[in-house]
Design a protein around this motif. Sequence first.
Motif, PDB file in Angstrom:
ATOM      1  N   ARG A 351       8.841  21.475 131.255  1.00  0.00           N
ATOM      2  CA  ARG A 351       8.408  22.830 131.583  1.00  0.00           C
ATOM      3  C   ARG A 351       6.910  22.883 131.845  1.00  0.00           C
ATOM      4  NH1 ARG A 351      13.134  23.060 131.749  1.00  0.00           N
ATOM      5  NH2 ARG A 351      14.560  24.580 130.792  1.00  0.00           N
ATOM      6  N   LEU A 352       6.526  23.635 132.885  1.00  0.00           N
ATOM      7  CA  LEU A 352       5.149  24.068 133.049  1.00  0.00           C
ATOM      8  C   LEU A 352       4.997  25.387 132.305  1.00  0.00           C
ATOM      9  CD1 LEU A 352       4.685  23.479 136.877  1.00  0.00           C
ATOM     10  CD2 LEU A 352       3.813  22.030 135.034  1.00  0.00           C
ATOM     11  N   LEU A 353       3.858  25.586 131.672  1.00  0.00           N
ATOM     12  CA  LEU A 353       3.603  26.817 130.928  1.00  0.00           C
ATOM     13  C   LEU A 353       2.567  27.639 131.683  1.00  0.00           C
ATOM     14  CD1 LEU A 353       3.410  25.357 127.308  1.00  0.00           C
ATOM     15  CD2 LEU A 353       5.425  26.047 128.618  1.00  0.00           C
ATOM     16  N   LEU A 354       2.868  28.915 131.868  1.00  0.00           N
ATOM     17  CA  LEU A 354       1.956  29.813 132.572  1.00  0.00           C
ATOM     18  C   LEU A 354       1.794  31.100 131.780  1.00  0.00           C
ATOM     19  CD1 LEU A 354       4.000  28.476 135.077  1.00  0.00           C
ATOM     20  CD2 LEU A 354       1.984  29.300 136.323  1.00  0.00           C
ATOM     21  N   TRP A 355       0.719  31.825 132.097  1.00  0.00           N
ATOM     22  CA  TRP A 355       0.433  33.107 131.446  1.00  0.00           C
ATOM     23  C   TRP A 355       0.236  34.151 132.539  1.00  0.00           C
ATOM     24  CZ3 TRP A 355       0.380  33.703 126.163  1.00  0.00           C
ATOM     25  CH2 TRP A 355      -0.069  34.934 125.664  1.00  0.00           C
ATOM     26  N   THR A 356       0.948  35.261 132.444  1.00  0.00           N
ATOM     27  CA  THR A 356       0.881  36.289 133.477  1.00  0.00           C
ATOM     28  C   THR A 356       0.194  37.542 132.963  1.00  0.00           C
ATOM     29  OG1 THR A 356       2.192  37.644 135.001  1.00  0.00           O
ATOM     30  CG2 THR A 356       3.169  37.174 132.858  1.00  0.00           C
ATOM     31  N   ASP A 357      -0.450  38.264 133.866  1.00  0.00           N
ATOM     32  CA  ASP A 357      -1.084  39.538 133.528  1.00  0.00           C
ATOM     33  C   ASP A 357      -0.241  40.731 133.983  1.00  0.00           C
ATOM     34  OD1 ASP A 357      -3.436  38.606 132.253  1.00  0.00           O
ATOM     35  OD2 ASP A 357      -4.268  38.066 134.196  1.00  0.00           O
ATOM     36  N   GLU A 358       0.920  40.468 134.592  1.00  0.00           N
ATOM     37  CA  GLU A 358       1.801  41.545 135.048  1.00  0.00           C
ATOM     38  C   GLU A 358       3.231  41.257 134.622  1.00  0.00           C
ATOM     39  OE1 GLU A 358       1.528  42.173 139.234  1.00  0.00           O
ATOM     40  OE2 GLU A 358      -0.667  42.314 139.228  1.00  0.00           O
ATOM     41  N   PHE A 359       3.990  42.326 134.390  1.00  0.00           N
ATOM     42  CA  PHE A 359       5.402  42.176 134.051  1.00  0.00           C
ATOM     43  C   PHE A 359       6.228  42.119 135.332  1.00  0.00           C
ATOM     44  CE2 PHE A 359       9.632  43.816 133.170  1.00  0.00           C
ATOM     45  CZ  PHE A 359      10.004  43.062 132.070  1.00  0.00           C
ATOM     46  N   VAL A 360       7.035  41.064 135.466  1.00  0.00           N
ATOM     47  CA  VAL A 360       7.941  40.912 136.612  1.00  0.00           C
ATOM     48  C   VAL A 360       9.307  40.560 136.043  1.00  0.00           C
ATOM     49  CG1 VAL A 360       8.408  39.723 138.781  1.00  0.00           C
ATOM     50  CG2 VAL A 360       6.026  40.081 138.040  1.00  0.00           C
ATOM     51  N   ARG A 361      10.289  41.440 136.226  1.00  0.00           N
ATOM     52  CA  ARG A 361      11.591  41.254 135.571  1.00  0.00           C
ATOM     53  C   ARG A 361      12.358  40.075 136.160  1.00  0.00           C
ATOM     54  NH1 ARG A 361      14.197  44.073 132.055  1.00  0.00           N
ATOM     55  NH2 ARG A 361      12.790  45.844 132.287  1.00  0.00           N
ATOM     56  N   PHE A 362      12.370  39.943 137.492  1.00  0.00           N
ATOM     57  CA  PHE A 362      13.067  38.828 138.131  1.00  0.00           C
ATOM     58  C   PHE A 362      12.069  38.056 138.986  1.00  0.00           C
ATOM     59  CE2 PHE A 362      16.334  42.124 137.514  1.00  0.00           C
ATOM     60  CZ  PHE A 362      17.192  41.420 136.679  1.00  0.00           C
ATOM     61  N   PRO A 363      11.268  37.176 138.357  1.00  0.00           N
ATOM     62  CA  PRO A 363      10.176  36.514 139.079  1.00  0.00           C
ATOM     63  C   PRO A 363      10.685  35.438 140.040  1.00  0.00           C
ATOM     64  CG  PRO A 363      10.331  35.681 136.849  1.00  0.00           C
ATOM     65  CD  PRO A 363      11.323  36.792 136.942  1.00  0.00           C
ATOM     66  N   GLN A 364      10.183  35.476 141.260  1.00  0.00           N
ATOM     67  CA  GLN A 364      10.455  34.413 142.218  1.00  0.00           C
ATOM     68  C   GLN A 364       9.203  33.530 142.296  1.00  0.00           C
ATOM     69  OE1 GLN A 364      10.710  34.709 146.724  1.00  0.00           O
ATOM     70  NE2 GLN A 364      12.889  34.496 146.223  1.00  0.00           N
ATOM     71  N   ALA A 383       8.753  37.340 133.647  1.00  0.00           N
ATOM     72  CA  ALA A 383       7.364  36.958 133.381  1.00  0.00           C
ATOM     73  C   ALA A 383       6.703  38.176 132.757  1.00  0.00           C
ATOM     74  CB  ALA A 383       6.659  36.568 134.677  1.00  0.00           C
ATOM     75  N   ALA A 384       6.186  38.019 131.546  1.00  0.00           N
ATOM     76  CA  ALA A 384       5.662  39.177 130.812  1.00  0.00           C
ATOM     77  C   ALA A 384       4.333  38.834 130.163  1.00  0.00           C
ATOM     78  CB  ALA A 384       6.664  39.628 129.747  1.00  0.00           C
ATOM     79  N   PRO A 385       3.373  39.767 130.182  1.00  0.00           N
ATOM     80  CA  PRO A 385       2.102  39.531 129.499  1.00  0.00           C
ATOM     81  C   PRO A 385       2.326  39.315 128.005  1.00  0.00           C
ATOM     82  CG  PRO A 385       1.976  41.458 130.928  1.00  0.00           C
ATOM     83  CD  PRO A 385       3.422  41.090 130.843  1.00  0.00           C
ATOM     84  N   GLY A 386       1.419  38.562 127.404  1.00  0.00           N
ATOM     85  CA  GLY A 386       1.471  38.388 125.971  1.00  0.00           C
ATOM     86  C   GLY A 386       2.371  37.279 125.481  1.00  0.00           C
ATOM     87  N   ARG A 387       3.039  36.598 126.372  1.00  0.00           N
ATOM     88  CA  ARG A 387       3.856  35.456 125.963  1.00  0.00           C
ATOM     89  C   ARG A 387       3.925  34.447 127.107  1.00  0.00           C
ATOM     90  NH1 ARG A 387       8.073  39.677 126.400  1.00  0.00           N
ATOM     91  NH2 ARG A 387       9.655  39.095 127.943  1.00  0.00           N
ATOM     92  N   VAL A 388       4.146  33.182 126.734  1.00  0.00           N
ATOM     93  CA  VAL A 388       4.141  32.102 127.712  1.00  0.00           C
ATOM     94  C   VAL A 388       5.364  32.208 128.623  1.00  0.00           C
ATOM     95  CG1 VAL A 388       4.386  29.607 127.955  1.00  0.00           C
ATOM     96  CG2 VAL A 388       2.775  30.529 126.305  1.00  0.00           C
ATOM     97  N   PHE A 389       5.141  31.974 129.905  1.00  0.00           N
ATOM     98  CA  PHE A 389       6.205  31.967 130.919  1.00  0.00           C
ATOM     99  C   PHE A 389       6.481  30.514 131.274  1.00  0.00           C
ATOM    100  CE2 PHE A 389       7.298  32.343 135.577  1.00  0.00           C
ATOM    101  CZ  PHE A 389       8.578  32.863 135.380  1.00  0.00           C
ATOM    102  N   ARG A 390       7.735  30.094 131.159  1.00  0.00           N
ATOM    103  CA  ARG A 390       8.103  28.686 131.339  1.00  0.00           C
ATOM    104  C   ARG A 390       8.765  28.483 132.705  1.00  0.00           C
ATOM    105  NH1 ARG A 390       7.340  27.802 125.942  1.00  0.00           N
ATOM    106  NH2 ARG A 390       7.994  29.572 124.683  1.00  0.00           N
ATOM    107  N   VAL A 391       8.288  27.480 133.426  1.00  0.00           N
ATOM    108  CA  VAL A 391       8.790  27.177 134.766  1.00  0.00           C
ATOM    109  C   VAL A 391       9.267  25.731 134.787  1.00  0.00           C
ATOM    110  CG1 VAL A 391       8.144  26.908 137.191  1.00  0.00           C
ATOM    111  CG2 VAL A 391       7.288  28.858 135.890  1.00  0.00           C
TER     112      VAL A 391
END
Length: 411
Positions: A351-364, A383-391
């Motif tokens: 997994r790559l770990l990313l951090w987002t500043d915007e909430f996206v319910r179904f991220p492409q 993808a949600a702020p405040g927690r790691v987004f895994r790709v």
Amino acid sequence: MITPDVLVIGGGPAGLTAATELADRAAGHVLVVDREPAAGGIPRHSDHTGYGLRDLHRVLTGPAYARHLVRQATRAGAEIRTRTMVTGWADDHTVDVTSPEGRYRIRPRSIVLATGARERPRTARRIPGDRPHGVYTTGQLQNLVHLHHRPVGERAVIVGGELVSWSAVVTLREAGCTPALMISQYPKAESYAAFNAAGRTLLRVPVATRSRVTRIIGKGRCQAVELEHLDTGRRRTVACDTVVFTGDWIPDHELARAAGIALDAGTLGPLTDTALRTSRPGVFAAGNLLHPVDTADVAALDGRHVAQQVIGHLHGMPRPADGVRLVADAPFRWVAPQILRPGDPAPARGRLLLWTDEFVRFPQVTVRQDGRVLARRTLTWPAAPGRVFRVPSGLLTGVSPTGGPVRIGLR
């Protein structure tokens, strides 16, 4: 001068798991140093359940999880020295140490930096107002309540809506303090929906979204906070004698900076490749020093991942050629790791770990290099702020090792 084969700096989940793996795989003398009175890291004073799911495949309380990691490392043969602080670098491969036994130096064959991360306190967030007692970070609060068994206050405001914010709520309730309000700058609290729903219904904590603290009020002891709604500008005062600043993490990167190790501008932690090498040969990094901040079990799995790479270094594996940089495009703030080298392993857990500043319910997620789209995939988790987004790192399959930077973004 002490000359272990591997020095692990930091006795939290990442450092202890790395030490266990290294000792199990006969890496020689593995030494762990930690500045706290006991090893175990943040879980040691997080007296609630939820630890160990991904690495141990069972659920423990924080203190039980910390004790388990210490036992594992000790049984594997690693040496753990507590109350031992690395204060600086004597040269590229030697560190200065201060402990109750005195001052000395350690010159290992390889180093793993696992110093973790911390929350930004009120001063670093530039919150104006008075300077009363009763203002904490989550770490300070949990240390005070669970390790020193001290009282806090009667009515608290929690700043932030992350997972750790609900951890602060649980600690406050155990200390007999009523969590009166949680504040988030986002349209919804940053934590997972299940935690937010449970927090509102079971813990009965209201959440003020799109809000921020503009002033702390109180002489001697905190009396209230002033809040501002970010959309309307309307301000109000909330009475409280305790304020807990949660989240807003920064890596404990002082040692990396002092060594001149290259840092990533997004994470502020060491710049690493998928093998978790830093820019200094023989020095590796793992855990929340690299991605502030993920759960303790993910940090532990970083430690397991880095152990194999350290063993390769000890066996004389040559450092690979320069790799391709991975870059996070808005709304992502950072990506970890940041370098992809030919022949290197996939990142921990693939997994790559990313951090987002915007909430996206179904991220492409899109992966681009030299103006071409290499991959595009819609993921089923938000993808949600405040927690790691895994790709999934499989999206990088088409990357050219001789091409330009690889940009990861959202369509």
